[in-house]
Structures are given as structure tokens and as C-alpha cells.
Design an enzyme around this catalytic site. Structure first.
Site, PDB file in Angstrom:
ATOM      1  N   ALA A  47       0.821  -1.155   0.069  1.00  0.00           N
ATOM      2  CA  ALA A  47       0.033  -0.011  -0.006  1.00  0.00           C
ATOM      3  C   ALA A  47       0.684   1.215   0.060  1.00  0.00           C
ATOM      4  O   ALA A  47       0.234   2.407  -0.311  1.00  0.00           O
ATOM      5  CB  ALA A  47      -0.734   0.039   1.220  1.00  0.00           C
ATOM      6  N   LYS A  48       2.156   1.177   0.194  1.00  0.00           N
ATOM      7  CA  LYS A  48       3.114   2.329   0.443  1.00  0.00           C
ATOM      8  C   LYS A  48       3.312   2.959  -0.722  1.00  0.00           C
ATOM      9  O   LYS A  48       3.992   4.032  -0.861  1.00  0.00           O
ATOM     10  CB  LYS A  48       4.259   1.880   1.316  1.00  0.00           C
ATOM     11  CG  LYS A  48       4.075   1.460   2.637  1.00  0.00           C
ATOM     12  CD  LYS A  48       3.456   2.566   3.620  1.00  0.00           C
ATOM     13  CE  LYS A  48       3.074   2.144   4.981  1.00  0.00           C
ATOM     14  NZ  LYS A  48       2.655   3.291   5.852  1.00  0.00           N
TER      15      LYS A  48
END
Length: 346
Positions: A47-48
Site C-alpha cells: 500500500a505504501k
């Protein structure tokens, strides 16, 4: 006339639009309908990617980043990989201060992506000069034309998920989501996603996952930062020993804490029941589902979206290593069946 080649301009164009997958066997004992948001489908496998791309592009738009700039960040691994990936494509140098709790797999990946890595002791206070927070600040002060991403205290961390993850989940569920379950590290994922979803429907329940040894749950419940809550734990990317401003506690209805051991075993169980090779926090999130279900949080009509933050390949030397699991004391009378032996044919 030649036909146009259908290709993306760079790997960064693949960020976002991750799939939502119905959970089947792992969710059989639970009440309700459960769906995993698979953030490992981002090109940097977590998700980063969303915040790395968004924060850097905002810095470029504001003129903060110059062609010869250096990007500096603290990370448990995933944000660092995403920043290194974006830096390569955009031509920036990248320096990362990494917690020693990060798996060797993650640290090797960061170096492979061209980042300079400083490995800092994990179990020191946030204001200790050896902590990865303080090391990153020092490097930023020493290196000209550098920017410090500072994901823990950067509102853009929240904004990135408000503009992407939240709308995606709302659209994918046709607005029928009733619960969001997400791990809380910096807090950007859960806060930005929750902020968007609650604007659409304030009745959506947002449930945060915290670690034993972290201060977040107690702070949410009492407003007190209690240092007595802090002690070493093994899960990466979950919980904190400080209060990050990138966590909007007003968007979160409730926290549940999970243990290192149960989260590790659950990650392995998800792989073996769903075929989803998730990271340590994937196990933590699913363990939280079981605990919340036992507390009566869900009904038969519940549509629960749980965010799976990253890919299991980053934990081969940890939760997917029988040796590591055994060294942590995670194999016991309840969990001996997962300690398989490999048979070599001679």
C-alpha cells in the site's frame, strides 16, 4: 499504418486500482461477508506505493524537489521500497533509516533498489539519537537539497488514501461496505480510507488493528500516551511507540490488539486456505477479524473489507521460515501442524 503499442509509460502508472477479493475458507467460521483489498498488487507490492508516489508528486508540484534532490525517510521497509522505486523512475537519490526489526529480505530489497540504508536499533525510544526517526532527521539536516518525507507526521499520507483507496473500496462494494478493518502503523492507510468512506456513509464502522507493545489503542480510548504500554514486539509495520499525526483517531471507532504469534500463524493459514501470500500484517488483520467476530461485531448482513497491506515474499526469513518461528517459540501444542518437514528424494 502501424497500430499503437498498448503500454504504460512507467511502472508508476500501475499504482492503485488494486483488486477486492472475497475471502472464502478462512472466513467460514465468521459471521458476515469478508473481502480482502490486495495491496500487494501495487507494483512495489504494498500500500505504501500510494503515499510514495503521491507525496513525491506533490513535492514536485510545489517546487520543493529539484532534479538533484535527495529523498530521506524512516521506514520499516515497505515505504522505503516504494520511495526507492519512485526515486529511480524520477531520478532522485534515496536514503533510508530502517528499523532493525525489519526482515533481512526487506533490507536487501532496499539496497537492490539503489537506496542507501542505515539500519537503526528497533527497541529504543523515539527520541533516542540512534532511533530511525532521529537518524533520518540528522541526515536531513546534514544533506543539502534533501527532503524528509516524515510519513508519521505528514498529512499527505492521509490524503493519498483519501483520494485513492477510499474511493476504490466504495466503488468496488457499490457503497455496500459496513466495516473497514485495517492495521495501524503510521495511520495513513486507515485514516485516509476511513475519512472518505465515512463522508459517504457515517455508519460505516472503522476498526483499527494494533499490536501488544504499542500505545495506539490506549491513546484512542483515553487520550493518554502511556509509556508503560511500550515493550518490544515482532510485527513489522503495525503499532507505534509514539503518536503519529498521520493517524486521525476521530475516524476510527475501535481498536483490537493482536499478538505476534497468532498473527504469524494466521498469515501462514491465509496462504494455505486462500492462496493469498500475504505479509505479517495480513495475518494480523485476519486475526483481528476472528477476535472482532467473537466480540459480536458482525452480523450476517455485514460486508467487511479488510486491507491486506503487502506481500509475503518480504517475510521469507520470518513468518514463513520454520526456523524463525521455532526460535520465537511460536510452535506449540496448538500450532505444530504448520511446522512441516521437507523430504528430499535421493
Amino acid at each position: 499504418m502501424k497500430k499503437k503499442i498498448n503500454a504504460y509509460s512507467s511502472i508508476l502508472d500501475l499504482i492503485g486500482s488494486t483488486p477486492l477479493v472475497h475471502l472464502n475458507r478462512i472466513a467460514e467460521p465468521l459471521t458476515g461477508n469478508f473481502y480482502a483489498k490486495l495491496e500487494a498488487f501495487n507494483p512495489g507490492h504494498s500500500a505504501k506505493d500510494r503515499i510514495a508516489s503521491y507525496i513525491i508528486e506533490e513535492a514536485e508540484r510545489k517546487g520543493i524537489l529539484k532534479p538533484d534532490s535527495t529523498i530521506i525517510e524512516t521506514t520499516s521497509g515497505n515505504t522505503g521500497f516504494s520511495l526507492a522505486m519512485v526515486s529511480i523512475v524520477k531520478g532522485y537519490d534515496c536514503i533510508l533509516a530502517v528499523s532493525s526489526k525489519s526482515s533481512p529480505d526487506k533490507i536487501d530489497m532496499l539496497r537492490s533498489m539503489g537506496a542507501k540504508v542505515y539500519v537503526c536499533p528497533a527497541h529504543v525510544s523515539a527520541d533516542d539519537p540512534r532511533s530511525y526517526y532521529e537518524v533520518a532527521k540528522r541526515l536531513h539536516s546534514e544533506i543539502d537539497n534533501s527532503i524528509y518525507i516524515n510519513q508519521y507526521f505528514n498529512e499527505l499520507n492521509i490524503e493519498a488514501h483519501y483520494k485513492t483507496t477510499g474511493p476504490e473500496i466504495w466503488e468496488q462494494t457499490n457503497g455496500q461496505i459496513t466495516h473497514l478493518v485495517a492495521c495501524n502503523g503510521t495511520g495513513g492507510t486507515i485514516s485516509g480510507t476511513a475519512r472518505y468512506l465515512k463522508e459517504k456513509n457515517p455508519d460505516i464502522r472503522v476498526l483499527g488493528v494494533d499490536a501488544y507493545g504499542s500505545v495506539l489503542q490506549k491513546f484512542h480510548e483515553t487520550g493518554e500516551f502511556d509509556r508503560n504500554e511500550i515493550y518490544p514486539y515482532r510485527i513489522e509495520g503495525l503499532g507505534k511507540n509514539l503518536i503519529p499525526s498521520a493517524t486521525d483517531f476521530n475516524t476510527i471507532d475501535k481498536y483490537v490488539k493482536v499478538t505476534d504469534s497468532e498473527s504469524a500463524h494466521m498469515a501462514r493459514k491465509v496462504a494455505k486456505t486462500e492462496g493469498i501470500f500475504g505479509g505479517y500484517t495480513t495475518g494480523a488483520a485476519v486475526q483481528a477479524l476472528y477476535q472482532l467476530d467473537m466480540e459480536g461485531e458482525f452480523t450476517e448482513e455485514s460486508n467487511v473489507v479488510v486491507i491486506f497491506p503487502d506481500h509475503g515474499s518480504r517475510y521469507m526469513s520470518k513468518v514463513y521460515s520454520n526456523e524463525w518461528m521455532e526460535n520465537q517459540g511460536f510452535f506449540d501444542h496448538k500450532n505444530t501442524d504448520v511446522a512441516e518437514k521437507i523430504e528430499y528424494v535421493k
